[in-house]
Write a protein that holds these residues in place. Structure first.
Motif, PDB file in Angstrom:
ATOM      1  N   THR A 153       0.824  -1.210   0.000  1.00  0.00           N
ATOM      2  CA  THR A 153       0.000   0.000   0.000  1.00  0.00           C
ATOM      3  C   THR A 153       0.860   1.263   0.000  1.00  0.00           C
ATOM      4  O   THR A 153       2.061   1.229   0.309  1.00  0.00           O
ATOM      5  CB  THR A 153      -0.912   0.035   1.231  1.00  0.00           C
ATOM      6  N   ASN A 154       0.232   2.393  -0.298  1.00  0.00           N
ATOM      7  CA  ASN A 154       0.951   3.671  -0.239  1.00  0.00           C
ATOM      8  C   ASN A 154       1.541   3.957   1.141  1.00  0.00           C
ATOM      9  O   ASN A 154       2.699   4.375   1.239  1.00  0.00           O
ATOM     10  CB  ASN A 154       0.021   4.821  -0.655  1.00  0.00           C
ATOM     11  N   PRO A 155       0.766   3.765   2.242  1.00  0.00           N
ATOM     12  CA  PRO A 155       1.368   4.020   3.563  1.00  0.00           C
ATOM     13  C   PRO A 155       2.621   3.177   3.816  1.00  0.00           C
ATOM     14  O   PRO A 155       3.578   3.664   4.440  1.00  0.00           O
ATOM     15  CB  PRO A 155       0.234   3.654   4.532  1.00  0.00           C
ATOM     16  N   PHE A 156       2.630   1.934   3.341  1.00  0.00           N
ATOM     17  CA  PHE A 156       3.814   1.093   3.508  1.00  0.00           C
ATOM     18  C   PHE A 156       4.995   1.677   2.736  1.00  0.00           C
ATOM     19  O   PHE A 156       6.128   1.724   3.245  1.00  0.00           O
ATOM     20  CB  PHE A 156       3.524  -0.327   3.025  1.00  0.00           C
ATOM     21  N   LEU A 157       4.747   2.121   1.509  1.00  0.00           N
ATOM     22  CA  LEU A 157       5.828   2.701   0.704  1.00  0.00           C
ATOM     23  C   LEU A 157       6.384   3.956   1.364  1.00  0.00           C
ATOM     24  O   LEU A 157       7.603   4.175   1.375  1.00  0.00           O
ATOM     25  CB  LEU A 157       5.315   3.023  -0.705  1.00  0.00           C
ATOM     26  N   VAL A 158       5.504   4.772   1.921  1.00  0.00           N
ATOM     27  CA  VAL A 158       5.947   5.992   2.598  1.00  0.00           C
ATOM     28  C   VAL A 158       6.735   5.642   3.855  1.00  0.00           C
ATOM     29  O   VAL A 158       7.804   6.204   4.124  1.00  0.00           O
ATOM     30  CB  VAL A 158       4.733   6.885   2.941  1.00  0.00           C
ATOM     31  N   VAL A 198      11.471   3.957  -3.003  1.00  0.00           N
ATOM     32  CA  VAL A 198      11.864   4.876  -4.074  1.00  0.00           C
ATOM     33  C   VAL A 198      10.644   5.564  -4.705  1.00  0.00           C
ATOM     34  O   VAL A 198      10.734   6.730  -5.102  1.00  0.00           O
ATOM     35  CB  VAL A 198      12.696   4.136  -5.149  1.00  0.00           C
ATOM     36  N   LEU A 199       9.505   4.876  -4.768  1.00  0.00           N
ATOM     37  CA  LEU A 199       8.310   5.516  -5.335  1.00  0.00           C
ATOM     38  C   LEU A 199       7.815   6.648  -4.439  1.00  0.00           C
ATOM     39  O   LEU A 199       7.375   7.696  -4.931  1.00  0.00           O
ATOM     40  CB  LEU A 199       7.190   4.489  -5.529  1.00  0.00           C
ATOM     41  N   ALA A 200       7.876   6.437  -3.126  1.00  0.00           N
ATOM     42  CA  ALA A 200       7.482   7.498  -2.201  1.00  0.00           C
ATOM     43  C   ALA A 200       8.434   8.682  -2.310  1.00  0.00           C
ATOM     44  O   ALA A 200       8.011   9.845  -2.269  1.00  0.00           O
ATOM     45  CB  ALA A 200       7.453   6.967  -0.770  1.00  0.00           C
ATOM     46  N   MET A 201       9.717   8.396  -2.473  1.00  0.00           N
ATOM     47  CA  MET A 201      10.702   9.468  -2.637  1.00  0.00           C
ATOM     48  C   MET A 201      10.477  10.209  -3.956  1.00  0.00           C
ATOM     49  O   MET A 201      10.565  11.440  -4.033  1.00  0.00           O
ATOM     50  CB  MET A 201      12.124   8.896  -2.598  1.00  0.00           C
ATOM     51  N   THR A 202      10.180   9.458  -5.004  1.00  0.00           N
ATOM     52  CA  THR A 202       9.996  10.057  -6.330  1.00  0.00           C
ATOM     53  C   THR A 202       8.795  10.985  -6.367  1.00  0.00           C
ATOM     54  O   THR A 202       8.846  12.069  -6.968  1.00  0.00           O
ATOM     55  CB  THR A 202       9.820   8.956  -7.391  1.00  0.00           C
ATOM     56  N   ASP A 242       5.673  11.354  -1.442  1.00  0.00           N
ATOM     57  CA  ASP A 242       4.668  10.734  -0.572  1.00  0.00           C
ATOM     58  C   ASP A 242       3.228  10.977  -1.029  1.00  0.00           C
ATOM     59  O   ASP A 242       2.287  10.602  -0.320  1.00  0.00           O
ATOM     60  CB  ASP A 242       4.807  11.227   0.884  1.00  0.00           C
ATOM     61  N   LYS A 243       3.014  11.568  -2.192  1.00  0.00           N
ATOM     62  CA  LYS A 243       1.675  11.881  -2.690  1.00  0.00           C
ATOM     63  C   LYS A 243       1.232  10.808  -3.692  1.00  0.00           C
ATOM     64  O   LYS A 243       1.719  10.764  -4.822  1.00  0.00           O
ATOM     65  CB  LYS A 243       1.646  13.258  -3.373  1.00  0.00           C
ATOM     66  N   SER A 244       0.359   9.921  -3.262  1.00  0.00           N
ATOM     67  CA  SER A 244      -0.174   8.864  -4.142  1.00  0.00           C
ATOM     68  C   SER A 244       0.936   8.207  -4.969  1.00  0.00           C
ATOM     69  O   SER A 244       0.856   8.163  -6.198  1.00  0.00           O
ATOM     70  CB  SER A 244      -1.235   9.444  -5.081  1.00  0.00           C
ATOM     71  N   PRO A 245       1.969   7.675  -4.320  1.00  0.00           N
ATOM     72  CA  PRO A 245       3.081   7.124  -5.099  1.00  0.00           C
ATOM     73  C   PRO A 245       2.672   6.022  -6.062  1.00  0.00           C
ATOM     74  O   PRO A 245       3.135   5.987  -7.213  1.00  0.00           O
ATOM     75  CB  PRO A 245       4.062   6.611  -4.037  1.00  0.00           C
ATOM     76  N   LEU A 246       1.794   5.120  -5.634  1.00  0.00           N
ATOM     77  CA  LEU A 246       1.379   4.037  -6.530  1.00  0.00           C
ATOM     78  C   LEU A 246       0.626   4.577  -7.731  1.00  0.00           C
ATOM     79  O   LEU A 246       0.919   4.219  -8.883  1.00  0.00           O
ATOM     80  CB  LEU A 246       0.504   3.027  -5.780  1.00  0.00           C
ATOM     81  N   GLU A 247      -0.355   5.424  -7.488  1.00  0.00           N
ATOM     82  CA  GLU A 247      -1.188   5.919  -8.579  1.00  0.00           C
ATOM     83  C   GLU A 247      -0.387   6.771  -9.554  1.00  0.00           C
ATOM     84  O   GLU A 247      -0.589   6.694 -10.775  1.00  0.00           O
ATOM     85  CB  GLU A 247      -2.372   6.703  -8.007  1.00  0.00           C
ATOM     86  N   ASN A 248       0.544   7.578  -9.038  1.00  0.00           N
ATOM     87  CA  ASN A 248       1.419   8.327  -9.930  1.00  0.00           C
ATOM     88  C   ASN A 248       2.268   7.389 -10.776  1.00  0.00           C
ATOM     89  O   ASN A 248       2.479   7.632 -11.967  1.00  0.00           O
ATOM     90  CB  ASN A 248       2.310   9.270  -9.117  1.00  0.00           C
TER      91      ASN A 248
END
Length: 266
Positions: free
Chosen positions: A34-39, A44-48, A51-57
């Protein structure tokens, strides 16, 4: 969904195409976290994506990356204006599948219904297939992008609206994914997500709660605006009852606990 809503009558062809493409690609590259887990793990997706909707972006970026070679360009042949509109629809619809936007969407569509309740209620009384001009102009076309965003999110959380055998099969798969993440959260010493602890979550009870507190408000407000969707609301209500019965069979709750859950039910 678009067929049930007579989309061919009021949704432009470019928007229909883009919405179907967004549906196809809205989980592209999803790794089951999930996004909270990535954050929380500073993925790297959260960093990229800050922290704003990393998966959906990421899903959006993957779609346009895959479509960039000339022989894979699913937008080829479109006029420039249509191409820009299709890209806009894909991006906005995919970004609105992030569940952090869920209750904002519920509030927005509830507000639209409040302003247009007379028109929507009049439309609900019409024979199947007949769309009032006032409904088409003041509800459908006036809020067209909101509806496209809603339709993809609605479809994304629509498992509780399917026949119960299908609903249960997919619920088990989703819970397995959550539990796998919960196991990793425990190993990493991270807070365990609300539905992620396999040692604490009752499966049927979790699904009853998911429908009652998250899906039902969205579906109820959507059906007020789009009366032809009433059969899926009925199926959801039936599924809610089936989950309740499975929860009682599985958890052996007290009469007080049953009464509390029934009192909370839609």
């Amino acid at each position: 969904l678009m067929s049930l809503l007579y989309g061919d009558v009021w949704i432009p062809a470019v928007d229909q195409y883009a919405l179907l493409l967004a549906a196809l690609c809205h989980d592209l590259g999803h790794a089951g976290k999930t996004n909270p887990f990535l954050v929380e793990t500073r993925h790297v997706l959260a960093m990229t994506y800050n922290d704003k909707s990393p998966l959906e972006n990421m899903h959006c970026a993957k779609l346009f990356e895959l479509a960039s070679p000339e022989d894979c360009d699913v937008f080829a042949g479109m006029a420039n204006d249509d191409r820009r509109q299709a890209r806009r629809v894909c991006i906005e619809c995919i970004l609105h599948t992030d569940n952090v936007k869920h209750f904002d969407m519920v509030r927005e569509i509830s507000k639209i219904y409040e302003f247009a309740s007379d028109i929507c209620d009049s439309q609900a009384r019409q024979p199947s297939g007949l769309i009032l001009q006032s409904y088409q102009e003041q509800v459908l076309q006036k809020n067209s992008m909101t509806w496209l965003e809603l339709f993809l999110h609605f479809a994304d959380v629509s498992n509780p609206l399917k026949p119960f055998d299908i609903c249960r099969s997919w619920a088990w798969r989703v819970l397995d994914e959550f539990f796998n993440q919960g196991d990793e959260e425990k190993q990493l010493g991270l807070p365990v997500g609300m539905l992620n602890d396999r040692d604490k979550i009752n499966r049927p009870g979790s699904q009853h709660g998911f429908i009652n507190f998250m899906v039902a408000p969205l579906v109820l407000n959507t059906v007020k605006l789009f009366p032809t969707l009433h059969p899926v609301f009925t199926q959801m209500a039936n599924n809610l009852g089936d989950w309740r019965n499975l929860w009682i069979e599985d958890a052996k709750p007290s009469a007080e606990e049953i009464a509390k859950k029934d009192a909370d039910q839609i």
